[in-house]
Design a protein around this motif. Structure first.
Motif, PDB file in Angstrom:
ATOM      1  N   MET A 197      33.906  23.765  38.333  1.00 22.64           N
ATOM      2  CA  MET A 197      33.721  24.816  37.328  1.00 22.64           C
ATOM      3  C   MET A 197      34.570  26.021  37.696  1.00 22.64           C
ATOM      4  O   MET A 197      34.691  26.390  38.857  1.00 22.64           O
ATOM      5  CB  MET A 197      32.238  25.218  37.266  1.00 22.64           C
ATOM      6  N   ASP A 198      35.141  26.663  36.720  1.00 24.95           N
ATOM      7  CA  ASP A 198      35.912  27.869  36.976  1.00 24.95           C
ATOM      8  C   ASP A 198      34.976  28.979  37.421  1.00 24.95           C
ATOM      9  O   ASP A 198      33.888  29.155  36.905  1.00 24.95           O
ATOM     10  CB  ASP A 198      36.635  28.352  35.705  1.00 24.95           C
ATOM     11  N   ALA A 199      35.416  29.762  38.399  1.00 25.53           N
ATOM     12  CA  ALA A 199      34.657  30.928  38.826  1.00 25.53           C
ATOM     13  C   ALA A 199      35.290  32.153  38.202  1.00 25.53           C
ATOM     14  O   ALA A 199      36.486  32.390  38.349  1.00 25.53           O
ATOM     15  CB  ALA A 199      34.689  31.032  40.357  1.00 25.53           C
ATOM     16  N   LEU A 200      34.516  32.931  37.493  1.00 25.06           N
ATOM     17  CA  LEU A 200      35.050  34.093  36.791  1.00 25.06           C
ATOM     18  C   LEU A 200      34.619  35.355  37.511  1.00 25.06           C
ATOM     19  O   LEU A 200      33.463  35.536  37.858  1.00 25.06           O
ATOM     20  CB  LEU A 200      34.524  34.107  35.352  1.00 25.06           C
ATOM     21  N   LEU A 201      35.548  36.261  37.738  1.00 26.83           N
ATOM     22  CA  LEU A 201      35.257  37.452  38.520  1.00 26.83           C
ATOM     23  C   LEU A 201      35.908  38.679  37.903  1.00 26.83           C
ATOM     24  O   LEU A 201      37.074  38.652  37.526  1.00 26.83           O
ATOM     25  CB  LEU A 201      35.780  37.255  39.954  1.00 26.83           C
ATOM     26  N   ASP A 202      35.141  39.741  37.807  1.00 29.89           N
ATOM     27  CA  ASP A 202      35.645  40.990  37.260  1.00 29.89           C
ATOM     28  C   ASP A 202      36.484  41.709  38.313  1.00 29.89           C
ATOM     29  O   ASP A 202      36.009  41.988  39.404  1.00 29.89           O
ATOM     30  CB  ASP A 202      34.453  41.863  36.850  1.00 29.89           C
ATOM     31  N   VAL A 203      37.711  41.995  37.997  1.00 31.37           N
ATOM     32  CA  VAL A 203      38.582  42.727  38.909  1.00 31.37           C
ATOM     33  C   VAL A 203      39.167  43.919  38.167  1.00 31.37           C
ATOM     34  O   VAL A 203      40.237  43.836  37.570  1.00 31.37           O
ATOM     35  CB  VAL A 203      39.718  41.820  39.442  1.00 31.37           C
ATOM     36  N   PRO A 204      38.477  45.047  38.146  1.00 30.43           N
ATOM     37  CA  PRO A 204      38.984  46.207  37.431  1.00 30.43           C
ATOM     38  C   PRO A 204      40.332  46.653  37.987  1.00 30.43           C
ATOM     39  O   PRO A 204      40.581  46.572  39.180  1.00 30.43           O
ATOM     40  CB  PRO A 204      37.898  47.273  37.689  1.00 30.43           C
ATOM     41  N   ARG A 205      41.186  47.141  37.102  1.00 28.08           N
ATOM     42  CA  ARG A 205      42.505  47.587  37.541  1.00 28.08           C
ATOM     43  C   ARG A 205      42.423  48.727  38.536  1.00 28.08           C
ATOM     44  O   ARG A 205      43.252  48.847  39.420  1.00 28.08           O
ATOM     45  CB  ARG A 205      43.327  48.009  36.323  1.00 28.08           C
ATOM     46  N   SER A 206      41.416  49.570  38.389  1.00 25.86           N
ATOM     47  CA  SER A 206      41.289  50.709  39.293  1.00 25.86           C
ATOM     48  C   SER A 206      41.049  50.269  40.727  1.00 25.86           C
ATOM     49  O   SER A 206      41.248  51.029  41.659  1.00 25.86           O
ATOM     50  CB  SER A 206      40.133  51.610  38.847  1.00 25.86           C
ATOM     51  N   ASN A 207      40.617  49.004  40.918  1.00 24.69           N
ATOM     52  CA  ASN A 207      40.340  48.523  42.252  1.00 24.69           C
ATOM     53  C   ASN A 207      41.513  47.768  42.852  1.00 24.69           C
ATOM     54  O   ASN A 207      41.407  47.196  43.931  1.00 24.69           O
ATOM     55  CB  ASN A 207      39.122  47.588  42.241  1.00 24.69           C
ATOM     56  N   ALA A 208      42.660  47.717  42.148  1.00 22.46           N
ATOM     57  CA  ALA A 208      43.779  46.905  42.599  1.00 22.46           C
ATOM     58  C   ALA A 208      44.217  47.286  44.011  1.00 22.46           C
ATOM     59  O   ALA A 208      44.450  46.425  44.851  1.00 22.46           O
ATOM     60  CB  ALA A 208      44.948  47.033  41.629  1.00 22.46           C
ATOM     61  N   ARG A 209      44.314  48.594  44.297  1.00 19.48           N
ATOM     62  CA  ARG A 209      44.769  49.004  45.611  1.00 19.48           C
ATOM     63  C   ARG A 209      43.757  48.641  46.676  1.00 19.48           C
ATOM     64  O   ARG A 209      44.110  48.134  47.739  1.00 19.48           O
ATOM     65  CB  ARG A 209      45.036  50.514  45.619  1.00 19.48           C
ATOM     66  N   SER A 210      42.463  48.861  46.406  1.00 20.03           N
ATOM     67  CA  SER A 210      41.443  48.530  47.396  1.00 20.03           C
ATOM     68  C   SER A 210      41.362  47.028  47.593  1.00 20.03           C
ATOM     69  O   SER A 210      41.141  46.550  48.706  1.00 20.03           O
ATOM     70  CB  SER A 210      40.078  49.071  46.967  1.00 20.03           C
ATOM     71  N   ASN A 211      41.558  46.253  46.521  1.00 23.69           N
ATOM     72  CA  ASN A 211      41.542  44.801  46.660  1.00 23.69           C
ATOM     73  C   ASN A 211      42.712  44.327  47.515  1.00 23.69           C
ATOM     74  O   ASN A 211      42.577  43.401  48.316  1.00 23.69           O
ATOM     75  CB  ASN A 211      41.608  44.133  45.286  1.00 23.69           C
ATOM     76  N   GLN A 212      43.873  44.962  47.325  1.00 16.89           N
ATOM     77  CA  GLN A 212      45.022  44.603  48.134  1.00 16.89           C
ATOM     78  C   GLN A 212      44.759  44.916  49.597  1.00 16.89           C
ATOM     79  O   GLN A 212      45.072  44.114  50.481  1.00 16.89           O
ATOM     80  CB  GLN A 212      46.260  45.349  47.645  1.00 16.89           C
ATOM     81  N   SER A 213      44.152  46.065  49.860  1.00 20.69           N
ATOM     82  CA  SER A 213      43.805  46.438  51.229  1.00 20.69           C
ATOM     83  C   SER A 213      42.793  45.470  51.814  1.00 20.69           C
ATOM     84  O   SER A 213      42.891  45.087  52.983  1.00 20.69           O
ATOM     85  CB  SER A 213      43.249  47.862  51.247  1.00 20.69           C
TER      86      SER A 213
ATOM     87  N   GLY B 221      24.098  41.769  34.912  1.00 26.03           N
ATOM     88  CA  GLY B 221      25.157  42.579  34.320  1.00 26.03           C
ATOM     89  C   GLY B 221      26.501  42.328  34.971  1.00 26.03           C
ATOM     90  O   GLY B 221      27.526  42.240  34.298  1.00 26.03           O
ATOM     91  N   LEU B 222      26.511  42.179  36.303  1.00 21.89           N
ATOM     92  CA  LEU B 222      27.757  41.880  37.007  1.00 21.89           C
ATOM     93  C   LEU B 222      28.305  40.515  36.603  1.00 21.89           C
ATOM     94  O   LEU B 222      29.511  40.339  36.419  1.00 21.89           O
ATOM     95  CB  LEU B 222      27.534  41.901  38.522  1.00 21.89           C
ATOM     96  N   MET B 223      27.411  39.556  36.446  1.00 18.82           N
ATOM     97  CA  MET B 223      27.837  38.208  36.084  1.00 18.82           C
ATOM     98  C   MET B 223      28.440  38.192  34.676  1.00 18.82           C
ATOM     99  O   MET B 223      29.417  37.495  34.418  1.00 18.82           O
ATOM    100  CB  MET B 223      26.640  37.252  36.135  1.00 18.82           C
ATOM    101  N   VAL B 224      27.865  38.972  33.779  1.00 23.45           N
ATOM    102  CA  VAL B 224      28.347  39.004  32.401  1.00 23.45           C
ATOM    103  C   VAL B 224      29.670  39.746  32.297  1.00 23.45           C
ATOM    104  O   VAL B 224      30.576  39.347  31.564  1.00 23.45           O
ATOM    105  CB  VAL B 224      27.304  39.660  31.473  1.00 23.45           C
ATOM    106  N   ASP B 225      29.807  40.842  33.056  1.00 25.22           N
ATOM    107  CA  ASP B 225      30.978  41.708  32.905  1.00 25.22           C
ATOM    108  C   ASP B 225      32.201  41.265  33.695  1.00 25.22           C
ATOM    109  O   ASP B 225      33.269  41.839  33.537  1.00 25.22           O
ATOM    110  CB  ASP B 225      30.625  43.135  33.369  1.00 25.22           C
ATOM    111  N   ARG B 226      32.081  40.241  34.529  1.00 23.75           N
ATOM    112  CA  ARG B 226      33.150  39.987  35.481  1.00 23.75           C
ATOM    113  C   ARG B 226      34.385  39.246  35.001  1.00 23.75           C
ATOM    114  O   ARG B 226      35.390  39.263  35.685  1.00 23.75           O
ATOM    115  CB  ARG B 226      32.600  39.252  36.705  1.00 23.75           C
ATOM    116  N   PRO B 227      34.430  38.531  33.861  1.00 22.90           N
ATOM    117  CA  PRO B 227      35.603  37.687  33.599  1.00 22.90           C
ATOM    118  C   PRO B 227      36.853  38.398  33.093  1.00 22.90           C
ATOM    119  O   PRO B 227      37.366  38.084  32.039  1.00 22.90           O
ATOM    120  CB  PRO B 227      35.085  36.691  32.572  1.00 22.90           C
ATOM    121  N   ARG B 228      37.350  39.401  33.842  1.00 23.20           N
ATOM    122  CA  ARG B 228      38.651  39.967  33.495  1.00 23.20           C
ATOM    123  C   ARG B 228      39.778  39.175  34.148  1.00 23.20           C
ATOM    124  O   ARG B 228      40.908  39.257  33.758  1.00 23.20           O
ATOM    125  CB  ARG B 228      38.745  41.424  33.949  1.00 23.20           C
ATOM    126  N   ARG B 229      39.400  38.456  35.192  1.00 23.79           N
ATOM    127  CA  ARG B 229      40.411  37.634  35.853  1.00 23.79           C
ATOM    128  C   ARG B 229      39.784  36.289  36.149  1.00 23.79           C
ATOM    129  O   ARG B 229      38.667  36.208  36.622  1.00 23.79           O
ATOM    130  CB  ARG B 229      40.854  38.302  37.164  1.00 23.79           C
TER     131      ARG B 229
END
Length: 321
Positions: free
Chosen positions: A1-17, A302-310
């Motif tokens: 099954m595909d795993a869907l996760l919300d990755v807001p753009r504002s977190n791009a730098r912290s995610n990279q770190s 709420g996190l599960m519902v909102d997460r599929p941006r990526r």
């Protein structure tokens, strides 16, 4: 099954770190099994014989035979050790987007190898015990299989046919590419960086899904009532499994989602110092914990519902484990 996760753009730098930190502090670990097959496909002649009672053609049937009784206690003991090995590997590591590979903390590598060495010895002992029952298992198989029994399907001994190995493969681009082909080296560096970025998402998704299931189950058991109007029965493991999750989350959390971190902290506060029997003995305590976990569950939903941006594609399960 595909795993869907919300990755807001504002977190791009912290995610990279976070991905860079993961890359610097984790090691790849792989576990593989050597495992004797216990089923064998029927020969064309045998399929033709099996098809006769149905007036069917053998070539249109798919059939196999079970060589050994895997429900025998000695065989189940061998299988149980394989389960423990796989469980330990997964509990001490994080997913990685390459089949058969996971990530383990570098400071846990020695401990992991020690545990695997012990498990390997335990597996060898269990296989030796299974081998002592091998003759009776073959006799039983001959009785069950009838004319399908073929002595040639059975090795002389089972020793050496069940084993486990582990290694720590490099997932970094080889240094020799730096001078041999700089462009290819940079492309490999970018590919590896993307892999670790994806590993962050996979880890967060795995924690989120596991945490959600554990909280949902415990909340349903301690907050609900049965058909008789009495509180539902729940096992000690409903609390124990959540405690195990807290320990693993503390040791392996990649710190990529502040909301998830806070929800885990809230759930810890809700059950801190409380055992399963405490909840059974006090209705008020049971209701209070259920109410607090309900709040956590609502936020998790709420996190599960909102997460599929990526979209993250989970790798298929490795055939080794």
């Amino acid at each position: 099954m595909d795993a869907l996760l919300d990755v807001p753009r504002s977190n791009a730098r912290s995610n990279q770190s976070t991905a860079q930190n993961l890359r610097a502090n984790m090691a790849a670990v792989r576990v593989s099994f050597t495992w004797m097959g216990t089923r064998k496909t029927l020969t064309p002649e045998q399929r033709a014989q099996a098809a006769q009672p149905f007036e069917a053609e053998g070539q249109y049937l798919s059939a196999g035979k079970k060589l050994l009784d895997t429900s025998h206690s000695a065989f189940k003991a061998v299988t149980a050790i394989r389960g423990k090995i796989a469980s330990t590997w997964k509990s001490m590591s994080l997913p990685f987007p390459e089949p058969g590979v996971r990530l383990i903390r570098q400071d846990e590598v020695a401990n992991f190898s020690f545990l695997m060495t012990d498990y390997r010895a335990e597996l060898a002992d269990a296989v030796a015990n299974l081998d002592r029952h091998y003759s009776e298992l073959k006799v039983a198989a001959a009785e069950r299989l009838g004319r399908l029994f073929n002595p040639g399907d059975y090795p002389e001994t089972l020793v050496g046919l069940f084993d486990v190995s582990w290694d720590f493969p490099s997932v970094e681009p080889p240094d020799y590419l730096r001078e041999l082909n700089p462009a290819l080296y940079e492309a490999e560096r970018a590919r590896v960086a993307a892999r670790f970025d994806e590993a962050v998402q996979l880890a967060e998704s795995a924690f989120l899904e596991e945490f959600g299931k554990l909280v949902s189950h415990l909340t349903e058991r301690i907050g609900g009532v049965g058909e008789d109007g009495k509180p539902k029965v729940f096992r000690d493991s409903a609390i124990g499994n959540l405690g195990d999750f807290f320990d693993r989350f503390r040791n392996l959390n990649v710190r990529s989602n502040e909301q998830l971190d806070e929800l885990v902290a809230q759930a810890q506060r809700a059950v801190r110092g409380i055992g399963a029997q405490d909840l059974r003995d006090s209705g008020d305590l049971r209701q209070r914990v259920a109410t607090e976990l309900n709040r956590v569950q609502s936020a998790l939903d709420g996190l599960m519902v909102d997460r599929p941006r990526r979209r993250i594609i989970r790798p298929s399960k490795p055939s080794e484990v």
